[in-house]
Motif scaffolding. Sequence first.
Motif, PDB file in Angstrom:
ATOM      1  N   TRP A   1      69.183  24.362  36.315  1.00  0.00           N
ATOM      2  CA  TRP A   1      68.967  25.488  35.474  1.00  0.00           C
ATOM      3  C   TRP A   1      68.768  26.612  36.263  1.00  0.00           C
ATOM      4  O   TRP A   1      69.399  27.672  35.576  1.00  0.00           O
ATOM      5  CB  TRP A   1      67.521  25.152  34.841  1.00  0.00           C
ATOM      6  CG  TRP A   1      67.621  24.224  33.737  1.00  0.00           C
ATOM      7  CD1 TRP A   1      67.591  22.954  33.469  1.00  0.00           C
ATOM      8  CD2 TRP A   1      67.698  24.982  32.112  1.00  0.00           C
ATOM      9  NE1 TRP A   1      67.686  22.765  31.985  1.00  0.00           N
ATOM     10  CE2 TRP A   1      67.715  23.685  31.316  1.00  0.00           C
ATOM     11  CE3 TRP A   1      67.696  26.286  31.712  1.00  0.00           C
ATOM     12  CZ2 TRP A   1      67.761  24.116  29.915  1.00  0.00           C
ATOM     13  CZ3 TRP A   1      67.834  26.482  30.441  1.00  0.00           C
ATOM     14  CH2 TRP A   1      67.647  25.258  29.484  1.00  0.00           C
TER      15      TRP A   1
ATOM     16  N   GLY B   1      72.215  27.891  36.821  1.00  0.00           N
ATOM     17  CA  GLY B   1      73.224  28.340  35.819  1.00  0.00           C
ATOM     18  C   GLY B   1      72.383  29.722  35.426  1.00  0.00           C
ATOM     19  O   GLY B   1      73.136  30.779  34.923  1.00  0.00           O
TER      20      GLY B   1
ATOM     21  N   GLY C   1      73.827  32.450  37.714  1.00  0.00           N
ATOM     22  CA  GLY C   1      75.195  32.656  37.499  1.00  0.00           C
ATOM     23  C   GLY C   1      75.411  33.483  36.208  1.00  0.00           C
ATOM     24  O   GLY C   1      76.235  34.424  36.276  1.00  0.00           O
ATOM     25  N   ALA C   2      74.520  33.052  35.115  1.00  0.00           N
ATOM     26  CA  ALA C   2      74.482  34.034  33.877  1.00  0.00           C
ATOM     27  C   ALA C   2      74.408  35.469  33.882  1.00  0.00           C
ATOM     28  O   ALA C   2      74.788  36.262  33.476  1.00  0.00           O
ATOM     29  CB  ALA C   2      73.677  33.315  32.755  1.00  0.00           C
TER      30      ALA C   2
ATOM     31  N   GLY D   1      79.972  35.502  39.037  1.00  0.00           N
ATOM     32  CA  GLY D   1      79.068  34.971  38.138  1.00  0.00           C
ATOM     33  C   GLY D   1      79.466  33.677  37.647  1.00  0.00           C
ATOM     34  O   GLY D   1      78.855  32.801  37.339  1.00  0.00           O
ATOM     35  N   LEU D   2      80.777  33.804  37.100  1.00  0.00           N
ATOM     36  CA  LEU D   2      81.345  32.606  36.466  1.00  0.00           C
ATOM     37  C   LEU D   2      81.629  31.350  37.290  1.00  0.00           C
ATOM     38  O   LEU D   2      81.361  30.293  36.928  1.00  0.00           O
ATOM     39  CB  LEU D   2      82.897  33.184  35.885  1.00  0.00           C
ATOM     40  CG  LEU D   2      83.860  32.132  35.184  1.00  0.00           C
ATOM     41  CD1 LEU D   2      82.880  31.849  33.677  1.00  0.00           C
ATOM     42  CD2 LEU D   2      84.869  32.637  34.744  1.00  0.00           C
TER      43      LEU D   2
ATOM     44  N   CYS E   1      78.426  29.594  37.695  1.00  0.00           N
ATOM     45  CA  CYS E   1      78.313  28.666  36.486  1.00  0.00           C
ATOM     46  C   CYS E   1      79.155  27.677  36.411  1.00  0.00           C
ATOM     47  O   CYS E   1      78.608  26.789  36.182  1.00  0.00           O
ATOM     48  CB  CYS E   1      78.504  29.511  35.334  1.00  0.00           C
ATOM     49  SG  CYS E   1      77.216  30.912  35.029  1.00  0.00           S
TER      50      CYS E   1
ATOM     51  N   ASP F   1      77.763  24.925  38.822  1.00  0.00           N
ATOM     52  CA  ASP F   1      76.481  24.327  38.320  1.00  0.00           C
ATOM     53  C   ASP F   1      76.618  22.815  38.350  1.00  0.00           C
ATOM     54  O   ASP F   1      75.547  22.103  38.806  1.00  0.00           O
ATOM     55  CB  ASP F   1      76.069  24.873  37.108  1.00  0.00           C
ATOM     56  CG  ASP F   1      74.697  24.816  36.940  1.00  0.00           C
ATOM     57  OD1 ASP F   1      73.855  24.258  37.717  1.00  0.00           O
ATOM     58  OD2 ASP F   1      74.195  24.926  35.753  1.00  0.00           O
ATOM     59  N   TYR F   2      77.617  22.366  37.429  1.00  0.00           N
ATOM     60  CA  TYR F   2      77.547  20.880  37.279  1.00  0.00           C
ATOM     61  C   TYR F   2      77.869  19.845  38.591  1.00  0.00           C
ATOM     62  O   TYR F   2      77.161  19.054  38.834  1.00  0.00           O
ATOM     63  CB  TYR F   2      78.723  20.322  36.183  1.00  0.00           C
ATOM     64  CG  TYR F   2      78.540  19.006  35.807  1.00  0.00           C
ATOM     65  CD1 TYR F   2      77.751  18.379  35.074  1.00  0.00           C
ATOM     66  CD2 TYR F   2      79.718  18.115  36.400  1.00  0.00           C
ATOM     67  CE1 TYR F   2      77.738  16.946  34.820  1.00  0.00           C
ATOM     68  CE2 TYR F   2      79.512  16.911  36.137  1.00  0.00           C
ATOM     69  CZ  TYR F   2      78.586  16.321  35.471  1.00  0.00           C
ATOM     70  OH  TYR F   2      78.445  14.928  35.150  1.00  0.00           O
TER      71      TYR F   2
END
Length: 131
Positions: free
Chosen positions: A75, A78, A81-82, A112-113, A116, A119-120
């Motif tokens: 979280w 993420g 990144g957002a 940022g992309l 994101c 993240d996984y």
Amino acid sequence: MKKDTLLEIILGTIGGLIFAIGMCMCLIPEWDLFQVGVVVAIIGFIVLLCIIPVYRQSHPKKEHAPINWGIVIAWIVGIIGALVMGFGMSRVMVTDPSQADMLVGIIAGVIGLLICVLDYPIYSYLKSNKE
């Protein structure tokens, strides 16, 4: 599908739409509807709050499980990144962007992309090390 679940979906959709319209009324200066937009957004927020008693009635309280730090870190990554991607978008979308604004915005948006997207894999790595 249970009635309570359908009611949660309907309240969430209607409340979200009303809240979003109110925020648009506040934030689009050409509409000149700031005060009315605040009222509409508050009404949408109240409709969204009506989901809480419906949810509590249909979902009994459970015992707390231990904190899953992989999800917490996912979280946080993420959100970071957002925010970085949003910063890049805001630099590009100014009224009259200079070349420096465009360059900084595109680079920040791509970074940022990438945050994101990564993240996984970060979550998967933390989850596999835990087990």
